[in-house]
Design an enzyme around this catalytic site. Structure first.
Site, mmCIF file in Angstrom:
data_model
loop_
_atom_site.group_PDB
_atom_site.id
_atom_site.type_symbol
_atom_site.label_atom_id
_atom_site.label_comp_id
_atom_site.label_asym_id
_atom_site.label_seq_id
_atom_site.Cartn_x
_atom_site.Cartn_y
_atom_site.Cartn_z
ATOM 1 N N HIS A 60 7.493 7.262 4.712
ATOM 2 C CA HIS A 60 6.757 6.696 3.579
ATOM 3 C C HIS A 60 5.941 7.810 2.929
ATOM 4 O O HIS A 60 5.836 8.909 3.466
ATOM 5 C CB HIS A 60 5.853 5.539 4.036
ATOM 6 C CG HIS A 60 4.862 5.929 5.079
ATOM 7 N ND1 HIS A 60 5.134 5.882 6.429
ATOM 8 C CD2 HIS A 60 3.596 6.408 4.986
ATOM 9 C CE1 HIS A 60 4.088 6.297 7.113
ATOM 10 N NE2 HIS A 60 3.136 6.642 6.258
ATOM 11 N N HIS B 250 2.370 9.229 0.620
ATOM 12 C CA HIS B 250 0.974 9.085 0.227
ATOM 13 C C HIS B 250 0.714 10.020 -0.954
ATOM 14 O O HIS B 250 1.175 11.166 -0.970
ATOM 15 C CB HIS B 250 0.035 9.456 1.376
ATOM 16 C CG HIS B 250 0.117 8.515 2.535
ATOM 17 N ND1 HIS B 250 -0.682 7.396 2.647
ATOM 18 C CD2 HIS B 250 0.907 8.524 3.637
ATOM 19 C CE1 HIS B 250 -0.396 6.765 3.772
ATOM 20 N NE2 HIS B 250 0.576 7.420 4.391
ATOM 21 N N HIS C 41 0.817 -1.217 0.000
ATOM 22 C CA HIS C 41 0.000 0.000 0.000
ATOM 23 C C HIS C 41 0.848 1.263 0.000
ATOM 24 O O HIS C 41 0.315 2.356 -0.185
ATOM 25 C CB HIS C 41 -0.949 0.011 1.204
ATOM 26 C CG HIS C 41 -0.253 0.016 2.530
ATOM 27 N ND1 HIS C 41 0.318 -1.105 3.074
ATOM 28 C CD2 HIS C 41 -0.033 1.020 3.428
ATOM 29 C CE1 HIS C 41 0.841 -0.801 4.261
ATOM 30 N NE2 HIS C 41 0.645 0.473 4.489
#
Length: 268
Positions: free
Chosen positions: A125, A127, A99
């Site tokens: 990370h 998004h 994801h």
């Protein structure tokens, strides 16, 4: 309630979060990325995450969920820096979690300090598009830098990006992102200081992890200045994740009356 009293109460709540241990560890987000989606699906999408796993109930019942819209109407202005950062180069690996793409530091990559509490940098990370919005504006990308304290508290720095010049940090990682797999791959020494962002002005509020199990009690710091990222870099991050996760942003959540603090050293 007058603004000064409200500010005192807000700070009291914030200090309570710093005073007690938090069970949300930096690696406590789900390891099973196939169990949920970001699509508008009542069974596995964001509105149904609590149905997928009984341990994820707070995703749809919690009152301190993230992300939120950082709207001027809820902002309390603070003339106080209230944090510092001290990062340093350390060994790191890159991994495709399905994801998202995560860079995890295996050595001591430094820390941030929020009102006397130290939080060690653990991983970062991305998004796409951004999860947090500012007065309703959603940006092209958002980086999360995840930190944990010795007592298990979690603090996350969010950096927003719009299309423009290539991002220096991602330029160095681009080859690794394009060849990343589900197993950890060494990146050698990675300097988190190359994630350049300004610290003078920022938003802060109490929220949650933005992926299941959506654990609450996370101290969020969203940098005011928006950085830039190239279309190639966005495409690389989107192409690297599993099908269906090219857009991996949770919708904004109900703030439930939460205050947002905006730190500005220039406020009189």
């Amino acid at each position: 309630m007058d603004p000064n009293t409200k500010a005192i109460l807000c700070f009291g709540l914030f200090f309570l979060y710093l005073s007690f241990p938090n069970i949300s560890l930096a690696d406590s987000d789900t390891k099973d990325e196939t169990a949920f989606t970001y699509e508008q699906n009542p069974d596995k999408g964001p509105e149904g995450w609590s149905k997928v796993n009984p341990h994820w109930k707070v995703c749809n019942t919690g009152k301190f969920q993230s992300p939120i819209d950082l709207t001027n109407q809820r902002v309390s202005l603070i003339r106080d820096q209230a944090w510092s950062r001290d990062y340093k180069p350390a060994p790191a690996v890159i991994m495709n979690r399905g994801h998202d793409i995560m860079v995890s530091w295996k050595g001591d990559a430094g820390k941030i300090t929020i009102r006397g509490t130290e939080f060690k940098l653990v991983q970062c990370h991305w998004h796409s598009p951004s999860e947090h919005t500012v007065n309703g504006t959603r940006y092209d990308m958002e980086l999360h830098m995840v930190h944990t304290s010795a007592r298990g508290q979690t603090a996350v720095i969010g950096v927003l990006y719009r299309l423009g010049k290539p991002n220096e940090f991602l330029t160095r990682l681009l080859n690794g992102i394009k060849t990343v797999e589900k197993e950890e791959k060494s990146l050698g020494i990675v300097d988190p200081r190359s994630i350049r962002f300004q610290t003078k002005k920022f938003y802060r509020y109490i929220g949650s992890l933005t992926v299941p199990p959506c654990t609450e009690g996370v101290i969020w710091t969203i940098v005011k200045k928006v950085n830039t990222i190239s279309q190639e870099q966005i495409a690389a991050l989107r192409n690297a994740v599993d099908d269906g996760y090219e857009t991996n942003s949770r919708p904004v959540q109900d703030p439930h009356g939460r205050s947002i603090w905006f730190y500005d050293p220039n406020v009189v």
